[in-house]
Design a protein around this motif. Structure first.
Motif, PDB file in Angstrom:
ATOM      1  N   PRO A  32       0.806  -1.220   0.000  1.00  0.00           N
ATOM      2  CA  PRO A  32       0.000   0.000   0.000  1.00  0.00           C
ATOM      3  C   PRO A  32       0.844   1.278   0.000  1.00  0.00           C
ATOM      4  O   PRO A  32       0.435   2.296  -0.556  1.00  0.00           O
ATOM      5  CB  PRO A  32      -0.818  -0.102   1.281  1.00  0.00           C
ATOM      6  N   GLU A  33       2.022   1.227   0.575  1.00  0.00           N
ATOM      7  CA  GLU A  33       2.874   2.410   0.646  1.00  0.00           C
ATOM      8  C   GLU A  33       3.790   2.550  -0.571  1.00  0.00           C
ATOM      9  O   GLU A  33       3.996   3.633  -1.085  1.00  0.00           O
ATOM     10  CB  GLU A  33       3.717   2.359   1.923  1.00  0.00           C
ATOM     11  N   ARG A  34       4.354   1.437  -1.036  1.00  0.00           N
ATOM     12  CA  ARG A  34       5.359   1.496  -2.106  1.00  0.00           C
ATOM     13  C   ARG A  34       4.842   1.063  -3.478  1.00  0.00           C
ATOM     14  O   ARG A  34       5.506   1.302  -4.480  1.00  0.00           O
ATOM     15  CB  ARG A  34       6.547   0.622  -1.729  1.00  0.00           C
ATOM     16  N   GLY A  35       3.691   0.410  -3.506  1.00  0.00           N
ATOM     17  CA  GLY A  35       3.150  -0.055  -4.783  1.00  0.00           C
ATOM     18  C   GLY A  35       2.675   1.101  -5.640  1.00  0.00           C
ATOM     19  O   GLY A  35       2.539   2.238  -5.178  1.00  0.00           O
ATOM     20  N   LYS A  36       2.405   0.809  -6.901  1.00  0.00           N
ATOM     21  CA  LYS A  36       1.936   1.845  -7.826  1.00  0.00           C
ATOM     22  C   LYS A  36       0.792   1.299  -8.651  1.00  0.00           C
ATOM     23  O   LYS A  36       0.834   0.175  -9.131  1.00  0.00           O
ATOM     24  CB  LYS A  36       3.068   2.290  -8.730  1.00  0.00           C
ATOM     25  N   ILE A  37      -0.219   2.121  -8.811  1.00  0.00           N
ATOM     26  CA  ILE A  37      -1.363   1.798  -9.659  1.00  0.00           C
ATOM     27  C   ILE A  37      -1.463   2.915 -10.685  1.00  0.00           C
ATOM     28  O   ILE A  37      -1.457   4.099 -10.330  1.00  0.00           O
ATOM     29  CB  ILE A  37      -2.663   1.688  -8.837  1.00  0.00           C
ATOM     30  N   GLY A  38      -1.528   2.528 -11.945  1.00  0.00           N
ATOM     31  CA  GLY A  38      -1.587   3.524 -13.012  1.00  0.00           C
ATOM     32  C   GLY A  38      -2.971   3.621 -13.630  1.00  0.00           C
ATOM     33  O   GLY A  38      -3.642   2.609 -13.832  1.00  0.00           O
ATOM     34  N   PHE A  39      -3.381   4.837 -13.926  1.00  0.00           N
ATOM     35  CA  PHE A  39      -4.653   5.104 -14.593  1.00  0.00           C
ATOM     36  C   PHE A  39      -4.350   5.879 -15.867  1.00  0.00           C
ATOM     37  O   PHE A  39      -3.522   6.787 -15.863  1.00  0.00           O
ATOM     38  CB  PHE A  39      -5.573   5.947 -13.695  1.00  0.00           C
ATOM     39  N   GLN A  40      -5.049   5.511 -16.937  1.00  0.00           N
ATOM     40  CA  GLN A  40      -4.826   6.197 -18.199  1.00  0.00           C
ATOM     41  C   GLN A  40      -6.172   6.410 -18.872  1.00  0.00           C
ATOM     42  O   GLN A  40      -7.006   5.516 -18.916  1.00  0.00           O
ATOM     43  CB  GLN A  40      -3.909   5.367 -19.095  1.00  0.00           C
ATOM     44  N   ASP A  41      -6.342   7.614 -19.413  1.00  0.00           N
ATOM     45  CA  ASP A  41      -7.577   7.951 -20.106  1.00  0.00           C
ATOM     46  C   ASP A  41      -7.224   8.251 -21.554  1.00  0.00           C
ATOM     47  O   ASP A  41      -6.714   9.324 -21.874  1.00  0.00           O
ATOM     48  CB  ASP A  41      -8.232   9.159 -19.444  1.00  0.00           C
ATOM     49  N   GLY A  42      -7.485   7.275 -22.413  1.00  0.00           N
ATOM     50  CA  GLY A  42      -7.152   7.452 -23.823  1.00  0.00           C
ATOM     51  C   GLY A  42      -5.655   7.603 -24.006  1.00  0.00           C
ATOM     52  O   GLY A  42      -4.861   6.835 -23.508  1.00  0.00           O
ATOM     53  N   GLY A  43      -5.251   8.660 -24.709  1.00  0.00           N
ATOM     54  CA  GLY A  43      -3.834   8.884 -24.969  1.00  0.00           C
ATOM     55  C   GLY A  43      -3.200   9.841 -23.981  1.00  0.00           C
ATOM     56  O   GLY A  43      -2.059  10.233 -24.139  1.00  0.00           O
TER      57      GLY A  43
END
Length: 138
Positions: free
Chosen positions: A65-76
Motif C-alpha cells: 500500500p505504501e510502495r506499490g503503484k497503480i496507473g490510470f490512463q484515459d485514452g492517450g
C-alpha cells in the motif's frame, strides 16, 4: 498364546490411540501463545511468533500500500500514478496476524488437527486482510 497376541494388539492399539490424541495436545500446548510452524501470510513466515510480533513483522514486510503503484490512463493522455494507500487500500496487520494464529485453533477437533498437520507438513500461506477506505479514495 492367543491371549498374548490379543494383549499385544490391545497394547499396540492403545499406544497408537494415546499418541494420536496426546501428541497434538502437547504440540498445541507447546505453541499455546504462538503461531504454529508452517503458517505464513503473503509469503511472510510467522512460525513461532506471537500475534504482536507477527503484526510487527507484517507491517514491515507488507508494504505494497505504501510502495506499490497503480496507473490510470484515459485514452492517450498521460497516465496518473497513485499509491494504493492514496486510493484507500490498507493491510490490516492485526487481523492478518489473528488469522494466522487461528490456524489449527478453530473449528471442531478434526479441523484443528487438520490445520496443525497441514501447516506442519506442507505449510499454509494465508492472504493478507486488506481494508478499503472509501473516504480516503475520494
Amino acid at each position: 498364546m492367543f491371549g498374548q497376541i490379543l494383549a499385544a494388539l490391545l497394547f499396540g492399539l492403545s499406544l497408537f490411540l494415546g499418541l494420536f490424541t496426546l501428541l497434538p495436545f502437547g504440540y498445541a500446548f507447546n505453541y499455546r501463545d504462538r503461531i504454529f510452524p508452517g503458517v505464513s501470510v503473503n509469503g511472510v513466515n510467522l512460525s513461532g511468533l506471537n500475534q504482536t510480533e507477527a503484526a510487527t513483522l507484517l507491517s514491515q514486510r507488507l508494504d505494497y500500500p505504501e510502495r506499490g503503484k497503480i496507473g490510470f490512463q484515459d485514452g492517450g493522455k498521460v497516465p496518473w500514478i497513485a499509491r494504493p494507500r492514496d486510493l484507500g487500500l490498507y493491510i490490516d496487520v492485526q487481523s492478518s496476524a489473528a488469522a494466522a494464529f487461528a490456524v489449527g485453533r478453530s473449528g471442531d477437533l478434526s479441523k484443528r488437527y487438520e490445520g496443525m498437520f497441514q501447516a506442519w507438513f506442507s505449510g499454509i500461506n494465508l492472504p493478507p486482510v486488506a481494508l478499503y477506505d472509501e473516504r480516503t479514495a475520494e
